[in-house]
Structure formats: C-alpha cells, structure tokens
Design a protein around this motif. Sequence first.
Motif, PDB file in Angstrom:
ATOM      1  N   GLU A 125       0.860  -1.121   0.118  1.00 31.56           N
ATOM      2  CA  GLU A 125       0.013   0.035  -0.269  1.00 31.56           C
ATOM      3  C   GLU A 125       0.774   1.150   0.044  1.00 31.56           C
ATOM      4  N   LEU A 126       0.369   2.328  -0.796  1.00 27.91           N
ATOM      5  CA  LEU A 126       1.164   3.562  -1.067  1.00 27.91           C
ATOM      6  C   LEU A 126       1.402   4.115   0.496  1.00 27.91           C
ATOM      7  N   ASP A 127       0.362   4.266   1.276  1.00 25.38           N
ATOM      8  CA  ASP A 127       0.618   4.865   2.630  1.00 25.38           C
ATOM      9  C   ASP A 127       1.502   4.011   3.572  1.00 25.38           C
ATOM     10  N   GLU A 128       1.548   2.815   3.085  1.00 24.84           N
ATOM     11  CA  GLU A 128       2.735   2.039   4.095  1.00 24.84           C
ATOM     12  C   GLU A 128       4.236   2.129   3.514  1.00 24.84           C
ATOM     13  N   ARG A 129       4.294   2.218   2.274  1.00 24.85           N
ATOM     14  CA  ARG A 129       5.535   2.761   1.716  1.00 24.85           C
ATOM     15  C   ARG A 129       6.031   4.118   2.232  1.00 24.85           C
ATOM     16  N   GLN A 130       5.138   4.946   2.280  1.00 29.26           N
ATOM     17  CA  GLN A 130       5.403   6.387   2.516  1.00 29.26           C
ATOM     18  C   GLN A 130       5.709   6.338   4.031  1.00 29.26           C
ATOM     19  N   LYS A 131       5.301   5.791   4.962  1.00 23.93           N
ATOM     20  CA  LYS A 131       5.329   5.535   6.214  1.00 23.93           C
ATOM     21  C   LYS A 131       7.063   5.310   6.362  1.00 23.93           C
ATOM     22  N   ALA A 132       7.426   4.021   5.633  1.00 23.64           N
ATOM     23  CA  ALA A 132       8.720   3.726   5.668  1.00 23.64           C
ATOM     24  C   ALA A 132       9.718   4.930   5.097  1.00 23.64           C
ATOM     25  N   LEU A 133       9.238   5.526   4.101  1.00 22.48           N
ATOM     26  CA  LEU A 133      10.066   6.766   3.625  1.00 22.48           C
ATOM     27  C   LEU A 133      10.253   7.808   4.543  1.00 22.48           C
ATOM     28  N   ARG A 134       9.047   8.115   5.020  1.00 21.95           N
ATOM     29  CA  ARG A 134       9.061   9.110   6.012  1.00 21.95           C
ATOM     30  C   ARG A 134       9.863   8.943   7.435  1.00 21.95           C
ATOM     31  N   GLU A 135      10.040   7.701   7.850  1.00 22.45           N
ATOM     32  CA  GLU A 135      10.843   7.299   8.967  1.00 22.45           C
ATOM     33  C   GLU A 135      12.504   7.479   8.452  1.00 22.45           C
ATOM     34  N   ALA A 136      12.809   6.973   7.225  1.00 28.73           N
ATOM     35  CA  ALA A 136      14.019   7.134   6.778  1.00 28.73           C
ATOM     36  C   ALA A 136      14.523   8.537   6.811  1.00 28.73           C
ATOM     37  N   LYS A 137      13.529   9.332   6.227  1.00 28.99           N
ATOM     38  CA  LYS A 137      13.843  10.654   6.136  1.00 28.99           C
ATOM     39  C   LYS A 137      14.010  11.430   7.587  1.00 28.99           C
ATOM     40  N   ARG A 138      13.183  10.948   8.439  1.00 28.41           N
ATOM     41  CA  ARG A 138      13.215  11.380   9.931  1.00 28.41           C
ATOM     42  C   ARG A 138      14.523  11.092  10.480  1.00 28.41           C
ATOM     43  N   VAL A 139      15.306   9.918  10.480  1.00 26.46           N
ATOM     44  CA  VAL A 139      16.540   9.592  11.150  1.00 26.46           C
ATOM     45  C   VAL A 139      17.451  10.258  10.412  1.00 26.46           C
ATOM     46  N   LEU A 140      17.417  10.703   9.192  1.00 24.61           N
ATOM     47  CA  LEU A 140      18.552  11.241   8.445  1.00 24.61           C
ATOM     48  C   LEU A 140      18.796  12.741   8.994  1.00 24.61           C
ATOM     49  N   LYS A 141      20.089  13.018   8.987  1.00 25.10           N
ATOM     50  CA  LYS A 141      20.603  14.294   9.274  1.00 25.10           C
ATOM     51  C   LYS A 141      20.344  15.361   8.159  1.00 25.10           C
ATOM     52  N   PRO A 142      19.888  16.580   8.561  1.00 27.24           N
ATOM     53  CA  PRO A 142      19.749  17.612   7.259  1.00 27.24           C
ATOM     54  C   PRO A 142      20.856  17.559   6.270  1.00 27.24           C
ATOM     55  N   GLY A 143      20.663  17.524   5.137  1.00 25.78           N
ATOM     56  CA  GLY A 143      21.940  17.150   4.088  1.00 25.78           C
ATOM     57  C   GLY A 143      22.501  15.943   4.038  1.00 25.78           C
ATOM     58  N   GLY A 144      21.650  14.938   4.554  1.00 23.08           N
ATOM     59  CA  GLY A 144      22.152  13.657   4.484  1.00 23.08           C
ATOM     60  C   GLY A 144      21.949  12.861   3.188  1.00 23.08           C
ATOM     61  N   LEU A 145      22.221  11.649   2.766  1.00 27.24           N
ATOM     62  CA  LEU A 145      21.946  10.897   1.666  1.00 27.24           C
ATOM     63  C   LEU A 145      21.527   9.555   2.149  1.00 27.24           C
ATOM     64  N   ALA A 146      20.503   9.012   1.497  1.00 28.30           N
ATOM     65  CA  ALA A 146      19.880   7.800   1.664  1.00 28.30           C
ATOM     66  C   ALA A 146      19.859   6.987   0.456  1.00 28.30           C
ATOM     67  N   ILE A 147      20.059   5.859   0.232  1.00 28.19           N
ATOM     68  CA  ILE A 147      19.849   4.707  -0.767  1.00 28.19           C
ATOM     69  C   ILE A 147      18.513   4.140  -0.669  1.00 28.19           C
ATOM     70  N   VAL A 148      17.489   4.216  -1.594  1.00 30.87           N
ATOM     71  CA  VAL A 148      16.239   3.490  -1.578  1.00 30.87           C
ATOM     72  C   VAL A 148      16.276   2.459  -2.646  1.00 30.87           C
ATOM     73  N   ALA A 149      15.774   1.326  -2.427  1.00 30.61           N
ATOM     74  CA  ALA A 149      15.603   0.262  -3.283  1.00 30.61           C
ATOM     75  C   ALA A 149      14.198  -0.026  -3.686  1.00 30.61           C
ATOM     76  N   TYR A 150      13.859  -0.314  -4.805  1.00 24.88           N
ATOM     77  CA  TYR A 150      12.521  -0.709  -5.323  1.00 24.88           C
ATOM     78  C   TYR A 150      12.817  -2.081  -6.282  1.00 24.88           C
ATOM     79  N   LEU A 151      11.553  -2.847  -6.385  1.00 23.49           N
ATOM     80  CA  LEU A 151      11.474  -3.876  -7.562  1.00 23.49           C
ATOM     81  C   LEU A 151      10.847  -3.078  -8.567  1.00 23.49           C
ATOM     82  N   ASN A 152      11.523  -3.326  -9.591  1.00 25.29           N
ATOM     83  CA  ASN A 152      11.001  -2.368 -10.990  1.00 25.29           C
ATOM     84  C   ASN A 152      10.336  -3.585 -11.705  1.00 25.29           C
TER      85      ASN A 152
END
Length: 268
Positions: A125-152
């Motif tokens: 579900e989109l809202d579930e994926r957005q929850k995971a993305l928001r958590e990843a963004k929350r723990v990241l410092k401002p200016g930090g970088l993240a690698i996010v993997a999807y199945l295509n």
Amino acid sequence: MTEDITKFYNEQPNKEWSRLDDPYNSFELVATLKVIDTYFENKGRVCDIGSGPGRYAIELLQRGHDVTLVDFSVELLETAKVEVEKRRLAEGANFICSDARKLERVESNTYDYVMLMGPMYHLHELDERQKALREAKRVLKPGGLAIVAYLNSWGIIRYGLERFSKLYKDDAFLRSFIGDVSIDWQFQNFTEWFSTTPPMMIKELESVGFEVVHQVGCEAFASGMKPAIRRIAEEHPEAYQNILKFIPEAAAMPQYRDVAEHVHFLVS
C-alpha cells in the motif's frame, strides 16, 4: 510485514546471506557499492533499515562507518551479529529489531546516511511505503543521503519470461507490469512482493520530501538473463569478470537502468 514474509526470512537467514554470491545477484552488490563509494564520501553514521543478514552493513563497517542494523527478522539480525563479530567489526555496529514503518528506537536527525534496502519490496500500500520513507527521512540528518531500493515492474516482466512465463497466459497479469504489481502468494522461492515503475518510484520519493540525486538499475543490460550469466560465469570466467566490472557503469546509463529488476535511488 505479514506473517508469511516474516516466516520466509526467519526460516532461511543463511540463504539470504549467500544470495549476493550468485553470479547474477552479484550485479546488485557491485552496482550498490559503486554508489556507496562515490557518494558516501566521509566516514559517518549509517542506519541500515532492512539490513537483513548484514551484507551491506559489513561493507560499510569495513569502510570505517558506524552502522545501526535494523530489521524486523530476529533470525536475520542474529546472523548479522555473527558475521559482524566474525570479522571483528562489532565495535562500530548496533542492532535493532524493528519494522521500517515505525522506528521508535531510532532517534531523529541522527544519521549521515541511510540505507532502505528491502522494505519497499514488501509494502503493498502506498501509505505504508510512505511511512517507511518518512521514517528514513526522519532519522537522516539535514543534508544527509539515503539509498532507497525498489523492485521494478519494467524489469521483472523481462525476468518473468524465464522464471514464470506460464503466468503470462493471464493477459491481465502480463499487462499489469506497465504499472504497480502486487503478488500476495509465494512462487519461485520468494515471498509476496510489490513492484512499481521508475516514474512512480520517483513520485513516491518526492511525495515525502526526498530529492533524487542519482539512480541506478542494478542488473543493467543483463536484466532477465540469470541463466545466461550463470553459464558465462562457469564457462567463460574472464568474460564474466569483465561484465561484472562494467555493470556499475552501465547501471547508471538511462537505456539500461529503467529495465533492471532492482532500481536504487540516491536521495537527499
């Protein structure tokens, strides 16, 4: 995560550990390490969300980063602990058993880098994926970088020609690969999964405030060619090594990156 997904990973941690040793699956490893070595320039703190048995975490620890490994599978984390300790890297490692959508034990604005490698495969579900993305963004410092993997979906339709082509007798199933695909049943030694297309991936990432910096399609021009790659590795090892060295470069080429099974985004 459903009970079936949890059971799948808890029952075969050793198989998940060795997955990237396969000649074909190694393309994912080398393409991702190229991104890490190019963009994770300074030694820092990394939150590896969906760390699994620790293959990427160990690579990061060996490069001098401190790594917090987060996974919902107790067995995968136990395997990771063993492998980290075996390599005498435990001093820089921390382990948290948690769901990617609710990282209550992880502080905000704490990490220089985040890896979100795996959870997006199993959130339908989109809202579930957005929850995971928001958590990843929350723990990241401002200016930090993240690698996010999807199945295509655009890559998996090619992969399916070899692995599950009999399912294409269902015309609707075949045509579904032009968009979101959710599989709620197990087949081909995998558990239930979700895939989508690169434009939709970018839209999801931007919907939570991420900005795409770089994108790779890990299997590149070899997408869907697992049997052929295994044969080349066995019969023509020198040719295979040349392909393996070229994959990280080819994975960033637009003509190849959008048709790979695994698409990884570097975001800020």
